[in-house]
Scaffold this active site. Structure first.
Site, short mmCIF file in Angstrom:
data_model
loop_
_atom_site.label_atom_id
_atom_site.label_comp_id
_atom_site.label_asym_id
_atom_site.label_seq_id
_atom_site.Cartn_x
_atom_site.Cartn_y
_atom_site.Cartn_z
CE1 TYR A 1 -4.39 -2.14 4.71
CE2 TYR A 1 -3.60 0.07 4.15
CZ TYR A 1 -4.02 -1.19 3.75
OH TYR A 1 -4.04 -1.52 2.42
CB SER B 1 -0.91 0.00 1.24
OG SER B 1 -1.53 1.26 1.41
#
Length: 323
Positions: free
Chosen positions: A154, A129
């Site tokens: 995350y 990501s």
């Protein structure tokens, strides 16, 4: 050639599986169909996949070691893994951190252990990501930019996945490629992301929350471009020692959030009621992808502007939700 796609009922996983099936590939899709967002949307994606020849679905949790590793015996002809399954969402990681460790850390290790057991395996591509860059002030973000200050759990789990993958590649000579996605949007998108949240609120006449008082920039990447990049990466394993690479997949153009909203308003034919809010914990102000490496090595090209991509998303949104 059989390809395992984890997270096959998810937004990106669905599109990747669909594209592979259109090419005549055999696809084994894995997903646990969790309730992080509406399961009916995941079911609808799966319905479209299961109607196609060559698709097999297994409802499995990535962290279930025994059942995941059984896939090596059930489908020994798997040659590629596209690992997209994960617990998504920056803000939700503040609410349920355990879900991210279970899915994104344990689940990732289980997939790597599965890769070790598959005798015909050629290459594994996995999702990282743009969140790993944190609030980096050097833009655009290059894969050579340090990514050691994640702003959310995350992001930390995704960076950990990259480091774990490097180690597995070094220890076991596994060909592994990580892809750092930049704000992917498009038809069949996630309901927790801005395009879906904003569209629903605008059409209902409800205010939309615009964080950091609108001073946010995102590298919005259209799903078709991202899928092409994933498949290109899948077909081009690294020859490095160890054979592990990381690439950015983004649009290479950072758009101000309020400009994105303006295009969305024009596509919906209705003005938004914007409620300006402070920055949320875990968020970053800007994302911007340097995709030179992915262009050179993968032939990646992100050609869909928000002026083209948003109307296509809105058309799907109106059709799917009958609004």
């Amino acid at each position: 050639m059989t390809i395992l796609v984890t997270g096959a009922a998810g937004f990106i996983g669905y599109h990747v599986a669909d594209a592979l099936l259109a090419r005549g590939q055999e696809v084994v899709g894995v997903d646990n169909l969790n309730s992080y967002y509406e399961v009916s949307l995941k079911d609808a994606r799966l319905e479209k996949l299961t109607a196609q020849k060559g698709f097999i679905f297994r409802r499995l949790d990535l962290s279930d070691r025994d059942k995941m590793l059984e896939l090596a015996e059930t489908y020994p002809d798997i040659t590629h893994i596209v690992h997209l399954g994960a617990q998504a969402g920056v803000r939700y990681s503040l609410i349920d951190p355990y879900a991210y460790i279970t899915s994104n850390i344990m689940g990732h290790v289980v997939v790597l252990e599965l890769a070790r057991k598959l005798k015909q395996l050629v290459h594994t591509v996995y999702a990282s990501s743009s969140s790993v860059y944190g609030n980096n002030s050097t833009v655009p973000f290059s894969v050579d930019t340090p990514a050691d200050e994640p702003q959310s759990l995350y992001a930390a789990t995704k960076r950990a996945d990259e480091l774990i993958s490097y180690t597995y590649s070094h220890l076991y000579d596994l060909k592994l490629t990580g892809l750092r996605f930049f704000t992917v949007y498009g038809p069949w998108g996630r309901p927790d992301m801005a395009p879906m949240l904003f569209s629903k609120a605008i059409l209902e006449g409800s205010p939309i929350n615009v964080f950091n008082n609108g001073k946010m920039w995102r590298d919005f990447s259209y799903i078709d471009d991202i899928v092409s990049g994933i498949i290109a990466a899948m077909e081009r394993p690294s020859n490095l020692i160890p054979p592990h690479r990381v690439y950015n997949l983004g649009n290479s153009k950072s758009e101000k959030l309020t400009d994105f909203i303006s295009v969305l308003e024009a596509s919906l034919g209705k003005k938004a009621q914007m409620k300006f809010m402070p920055m949320q914990p875990g968020d970053v102000e800007r994302t911007s992808a340097d995709t030179l490496d992915s262009q050179l090595d993968l032939g990646f090209s992100s050609s869909t502007s928000i002026d083209r991509g948003i109307p296509q998303f809105v058309k799907w949104y109106r059709d799917y939700y009958a609004v």
